[in-house]
Motif scaffolding. Structure first.
Motif, PDB file in Angstrom:
ATOM      1  N   PHE A  34       0.871  -1.161   0.000  1.00  0.00           N
ATOM      2  CA  PHE A  34       0.000   0.000   0.000  1.00  0.00           C
ATOM      3  C   PHE A  34       0.914   1.220   0.000  1.00  0.00           C
ATOM      4  N   SER A  35       0.647   2.177  -0.862  1.00  0.00           N
ATOM      5  CA  SER A  35       1.503   3.356  -0.938  1.00  0.00           C
ATOM      6  C   SER A  35       0.661   4.632  -1.031  1.00  0.00           C
ATOM      7  N   PRO A  36       0.734   5.479   0.011  1.00  0.00           N
ATOM      8  CA  PRO A  36       1.494   5.305   1.250  1.00  0.00           C
ATOM      9  C   PRO A  36       0.843   4.269   2.169  1.00  0.00           C
ATOM     10  N   ASP A  37       1.626   3.732   3.079  1.00  0.00           N
ATOM     11  CA  ASP A  37       1.084   2.746   4.021  1.00  0.00           C
ATOM     12  C   ASP A  37       0.853   3.340   5.410  1.00  0.00           C
ATOM     13  N   ASN A  38       1.078   4.633   5.539  1.00  0.00           N
ATOM     14  CA  ASN A  38       0.874   5.298   6.818  1.00  0.00           C
ATOM     15  C   ASN A  38       0.456   6.739   6.527  1.00  0.00           C
ATOM     16  N   LEU A  39      -0.783   7.071   6.805  1.00  0.00           N
ATOM     17  CA  LEU A  39      -1.248   8.435   6.527  1.00  0.00           C
ATOM     18  C   LEU A  39      -2.154   8.937   7.638  1.00  0.00           C
ATOM     19  N   GLN A  40      -2.257  10.246   7.693  1.00  0.00           N
ATOM     20  CA  GLN A  40      -3.126  10.919   8.655  1.00  0.00           C
ATOM     21  C   GLN A  40      -4.323  11.508   7.906  1.00  0.00           C
ATOM     22  N   ALA A  41      -5.520  11.293   8.435  1.00  0.00           N
ATOM     23  CA  ALA A  41      -6.738  11.791   7.798  1.00  0.00           C
ATOM     24  C   ALA A  41      -7.685  12.315   8.868  1.00  0.00           C
ATOM     25  N   ASP A  42      -8.368  13.398   8.552  1.00  0.00           N
ATOM     26  CA  ASP A  42      -9.329  13.973   9.481  1.00  0.00           C
ATOM     27  C   ASP A  42     -10.709  13.343   9.285  1.00  0.00           C
ATOM     28  N   VAL A  43     -11.558  13.504  10.279  1.00  0.00           N
ATOM     29  CA  VAL A  43     -12.939  13.034  10.165  1.00  0.00           C
ATOM     30  C   VAL A  43     -13.605  13.738   8.987  1.00  0.00           C
ATOM     31  N   GLY A  44     -14.247  12.983   8.135  1.00  0.00           N
ATOM     32  CA  GLY A  44     -14.887  13.524   6.943  1.00  0.00           C
ATOM     33  C   GLY A  44     -14.029  13.405   5.700  1.00  0.00           C
ATOM     34  N   PRO A  96      -9.552   0.183 -11.129  1.00  0.00           N
ATOM     35  CA  PRO A  96     -10.539  -0.090 -10.072  1.00  0.00           C
ATOM     36  C   PRO A  96     -10.236   0.762  -8.841  1.00  0.00           C
ATOM     37  N   THR A  97     -11.279   1.263  -8.204  1.00  0.00           N
ATOM     38  CA  THR A  97     -11.109   2.061  -6.994  1.00  0.00           C
ATOM     39  C   THR A  97     -12.077   1.610  -5.911  1.00  0.00           C
ATOM     40  N   TYR A  98     -11.721   1.923  -4.684  1.00  0.00           N
ATOM     41  CA  TYR A  98     -12.587   1.674  -3.536  1.00  0.00           C
ATOM     42  C   TYR A  98     -12.403   2.849  -2.593  1.00  0.00           C
ATOM     43  N   THR A  99     -13.491   3.528  -2.250  1.00  0.00           N
ATOM     44  CA  THR A  99     -13.401   4.770  -1.502  1.00  0.00           C
ATOM     45  C   THR A  99     -14.158   4.683  -0.187  1.00  0.00           C
ATOM     46  N   ILE A 100     -13.530   5.153   0.885  1.00  0.00           N
ATOM     47  CA  ILE A 100     -14.175   5.175   2.197  1.00  0.00           C
ATOM     48  C   ILE A 100     -14.122   6.584   2.765  1.00  0.00           C
ATOM     49  N   MET A 101     -14.991   6.861   3.711  1.00  0.00           N
ATOM     50  CA  MET A 101     -14.961   8.123   4.453  1.00  0.00           C
ATOM     51  C   MET A 101     -14.515   7.834   5.881  1.00  0.00           C
ATOM     52  N   VAL A 102     -13.587   8.614   6.378  1.00  0.00           N
ATOM     53  CA  VAL A 102     -13.102   8.461   7.747  1.00  0.00           C
ATOM     54  C   VAL A 102     -14.112   9.084   8.703  1.00  0.00           C
ATOM     55  N   SER A 103     -14.569   8.312   9.675  1.00  0.00           N
ATOM     56  CA  SER A 103     -15.598   8.822  10.591  1.00  0.00           C
ATOM     57  C   SER A 103     -15.113   8.957  12.024  1.00  0.00           C
ATOM     58  N   ALA A 104     -13.833   8.646  12.256  1.00  0.00           N
ATOM     59  CA  ALA A 104     -13.262   8.838  13.590  1.00  0.00           C
ATOM     60  C   ALA A 104     -11.762   9.050  13.449  1.00  0.00           C
ATOM     61  N   GLN A 119       0.811 -11.399   5.554  1.00  0.00           N
ATOM     62  CA  GLN A 119       2.014 -11.844   6.260  1.00  0.00           C
ATOM     63  C   GLN A 119       3.283 -11.299   5.604  1.00  0.00           C
ATOM     64  N   SER A 120       3.192 -11.009   4.304  1.00  0.00           N
ATOM     65  CA  SER A 120       4.349 -10.479   3.578  1.00  0.00           C
ATOM     66  C   SER A 120       4.537  -8.976   3.778  1.00  0.00           C
ATOM     67  N   GLY A 121       3.655  -8.368   4.556  1.00  0.00           N
ATOM     68  CA  GLY A 121       3.820  -6.953   4.873  1.00  0.00           C
ATOM     69  C   GLY A 121       2.882  -6.020   4.147  1.00  0.00           C
ATOM     70  N   MET A 122       1.867  -6.571   3.424  1.00  0.00           N
ATOM     71  CA  MET A 122       0.931  -5.706   2.712  1.00  0.00           C
ATOM     72  C   MET A 122      -0.170  -5.274   3.671  1.00  0.00           C
ATOM     73  N   VAL A 123       0.191  -4.332   4.549  1.00  0.00           N
ATOM     74  CA  VAL A 123      -0.711  -3.792   5.557  1.00  0.00           C
ATOM     75  C   VAL A 123      -0.499  -2.285   5.609  1.00  0.00           C
ATOM     76  N   MET A 124      -1.413  -1.582   6.252  1.00  0.00           N
ATOM     77  CA  MET A 124      -1.269  -0.132   6.379  1.00  0.00           C
ATOM     78  C   MET A 124      -2.078   0.381   7.567  1.00  0.00           C
ATOM     79  N   VAL A 125      -1.845   1.636   7.912  1.00  0.00           N
ATOM     80  CA  VAL A 125      -2.576   2.260   9.002  1.00  0.00           C
ATOM     81  C   VAL A 125      -2.982   3.676   8.596  1.00  0.00           C
ATOM     82  N   VAL A 126      -4.153   4.059   9.036  1.00  0.00           N
ATOM     83  CA  VAL A 126      -4.618   5.435   8.936  1.00  0.00           C
ATOM     84  C   VAL A 126      -4.722   5.973  10.361  1.00  0.00           C
ATOM     85  N   ASN A 127      -4.122   7.118  10.598  1.00  0.00           N
ATOM     86  CA  ASN A 127      -4.141   7.774  11.911  1.00  0.00           C
ATOM     87  C   ASN A 127      -3.420   6.974  12.991  1.00  0.00           C
ATOM     88  N   GLU A 128      -2.228   6.498  12.655  1.00  0.00           N
ATOM     89  CA  GLU A 128      -1.357   5.908  13.677  1.00  0.00           C
ATOM     90  C   GLU A 128      -1.171   6.925  14.807  1.00  0.00           C
TER      91      GLU A 128
END
Length: 234
Positions: A34-44, A96-104, A119-128
């Motif tokens: 996932f690129s980026p695999d670590n991002l900050q996002a606000d509610v909404g 192809p796309t998939y879109t979500i809204m951050v609610s918290a 297991q190979s590391g294809m993971v990510m975080v929003v708002n670490e």
């Protein structure tokens, strides 16, 4: 122009969102990332996952149980994009796309449920939030994922609409793939209450023209009205 107009109206219907954050899922050369695999996002804010290569998915877990659906460990449904084979869309100049809204503002943990990608590391975080808990970092999450005994896909694709060959349907079930778990079923709810693991709502699944994806990817700090104006220029 028909698809661009439809995408424009969808964006105008969400003008209250603050930003669109673009995350590339996989690459054309087969990198599991996932690129980026670590991002900050606000509610909404909106997060648009753009599938760039291979056959990947976006599924939500919690920190303590990577590579398994969040619904197995909490009262949240979580989100699941289903498997997104890129080759069929690429032949039509679509992504192809998939879109979500951050609610918290609390952390959201995601993984690819295909084969052993998690297991190979294809993971990510929003708002670490390592300021609140230094042990709950993306690096620690990847380490936990590496030791997971299975990679399990949620049983249902999470909400929204799907698009194929420029047409839209109301069902998002029946995605194909080889993850450890079923991804078939009717459209489920992507709504989840705000708990310690965070929540995401308003998920939708579609495809965008490659040119439009490039504009969106270059406009992560652009408000949706400005982005809609950019799409008009296609």
């Amino acid at each position: 122009m028909h698809f661009t107009t439809a995408a424009l109206f969808a964006l105008l219907g969400s003008v209250t969102a603050q930003k669109v954050h673009v995350v590339s899922v996989g690459t054309a050369n087969g990198t599991k990332i996932f690129s980026p695999d670590n991002l900050q996002a606000d509610v909404g804010d909106m997060i648009q996952f753009q599938f760039r290569g291979g056959n990947h998915s976006v599924a939500q877990s919690n920190f303590d149980n990577p590579c398994t659906p969040i619904s197995q460990h909490t009262n949240q449904t979580g989100i699941f994009s289903g498997y997104q084979p890129v080759s069929a869309s690429k032949a039509m100049g679509m992504i192809p796309t998939y879109t979500i809204m951050v609610s918290a503002k609390t952390p959201l943990w995601f993984y690819c449920s295909q084969a052993t990608h998690c297991q190979s590391g294809m993971v990510m975080v929003v708002n670490e939030n390592t300021a609140a808990n230094s042990s709950r970092s993306l690096a620690a999450f990847k380490q936990l994922a590496a030791g997971a005994t299975a990679n399990i896909a949620p049983q249902r694709v999470g909400g929204g609409t799907s698009s194929s060959n420029g047409t839209t349907s109301g069902s998002t079930g029946g995605s194909s793939g080889s993850g450890s778990g079923s991804s078939s079923g009717s459209s489920g709810s992507a709504d989840a209450s705000a708990t310690q693991s965070g929540s995401a709502t308003g998920a939708s699944q579609s495809a965008v023209p490659t040119a439009a994806a490039s504009i969106i990817g270059a406009s992560t700090s652009m408000g949706l009205l400005g982005l809609a104006a950019a799409l008009f220029m296609l």
